[in-house]
Design an enzyme around this catalytic site. Sequence first.
Site, short mmCIF file in Angstrom:
data_model
loop_
_atom_site.label_atom_id
_atom_site.label_comp_id
_atom_site.label_asym_id
_atom_site.label_seq_id
_atom_site.Cartn_x
_atom_site.Cartn_y
_atom_site.Cartn_z
N CYS A 1 7.50 -0.80 -5.24
CA CYS A 1 8.33 -1.96 -4.93
C CYS A 1 9.81 -1.59 -5.09
O CYS A 1 10.18 -0.85 -6.00
CB CYS A 1 7.98 -3.13 -5.84
SG CYS A 1 6.34 -3.82 -5.56
N CYS B 1 0.54 0.83 -13.21
CA CYS B 1 0.53 -0.58 -12.78
C CYS B 1 -0.85 -1.21 -12.91
O CYS B 1 -0.99 -2.42 -12.76
CB CYS B 1 1.02 -0.71 -11.36
SG CYS B 1 -0.01 0.15 -10.15
N CYS C 1 3.19 -9.20 -13.08
CA CYS C 1 3.66 -9.12 -11.70
C CYS C 1 2.84 -8.09 -10.93
O CYS C 1 2.40 -8.34 -9.79
CB CYS C 1 5.14 -8.76 -11.67
SG CYS C 1 5.89 -8.83 -10.02
N CYS C 2 2.61 -6.92 -11.54
CA CYS C 2 1.81 -5.87 -10.90
C CYS C 2 0.39 -6.36 -10.63
O CYS C 2 -0.19 -6.06 -9.59
CB CYS C 2 1.76 -4.62 -11.77
SG CYS C 2 3.26 -3.61 -11.77
N CYS D 1 11.59 -1.89 -8.51
CA CYS D 1 10.99 -1.11 -9.60
C CYS D 1 11.00 0.40 -9.33
O CYS D 1 10.34 1.16 -10.05
CB CYS D 1 9.56 -1.57 -9.84
SG CYS D 1 9.42 -3.32 -10.26
#
Length: 238
Positions: free
Chosen positions: A204, A232, A121-122, A207
Amino acid sequence: MSGNLEHRTAELSAALSGLSPEQALAYLANEFEGKIICSSSFSWEDQVISHMILSQKLPIKIFTLDTGRLFSETYYVWSRTNEMYSTNIEAYYPNASLIEEFVTAKGPNSFYDSVENRKSCCYIRKVEPLQRALKGNELWITGLRAEHSPERGDLPQIEFDHTNNIIKFHPLLHWSTDDLRAVINQNGIPYNTLHDKGFVSIGCQPCTRAIMPGDDFRAGRWWWEDKTSKECGLHAHS
């Protein structure tokens, strides 16, 4: 090209020695005109650096990565910064096809399920857009500080990033949080009000959470993971 840039790192380190952050940014803006870029997440340090650039009207492009999962407070600081300095901070977004495929296959909150999912996702939301932002540039200004993590304590102020083939400059590397607050208050610089609520490192929304006094700086990021995976990939070293 990368070899030439890496060779220049030592020369630049000597040239910047003894200069204030403002002076160093002005020097680099002249040396790398048209090929110098500054990343901002609208954190304390990034806002101070943006103020130094914009108040001096330096020819340095400022950009941000809009992951699509940011806090509303972050968007407010972005808008307020554009208004205050009569500027337009450039936005880079995730590749639509990549994010659509990932979310369809894994679900919108799959980053909680595994480190692999979170890093994927990162990569889609941050790393790949960063690579596009840096393309064609030779020097990248960041808000990294030694206080952020033990790993960053030994960073040189200027270094060569082999992963992205670019020189990186960290003008506020040895500043404290109190130093940042003082400059922000003195100059009325817009800042993220989540900082006043215990949020130190703000990324985000799903997170990031507030931390308690005495907690590690990165304790509020990906708190459900162990301490070995607190990055990340934006500042990976090779």
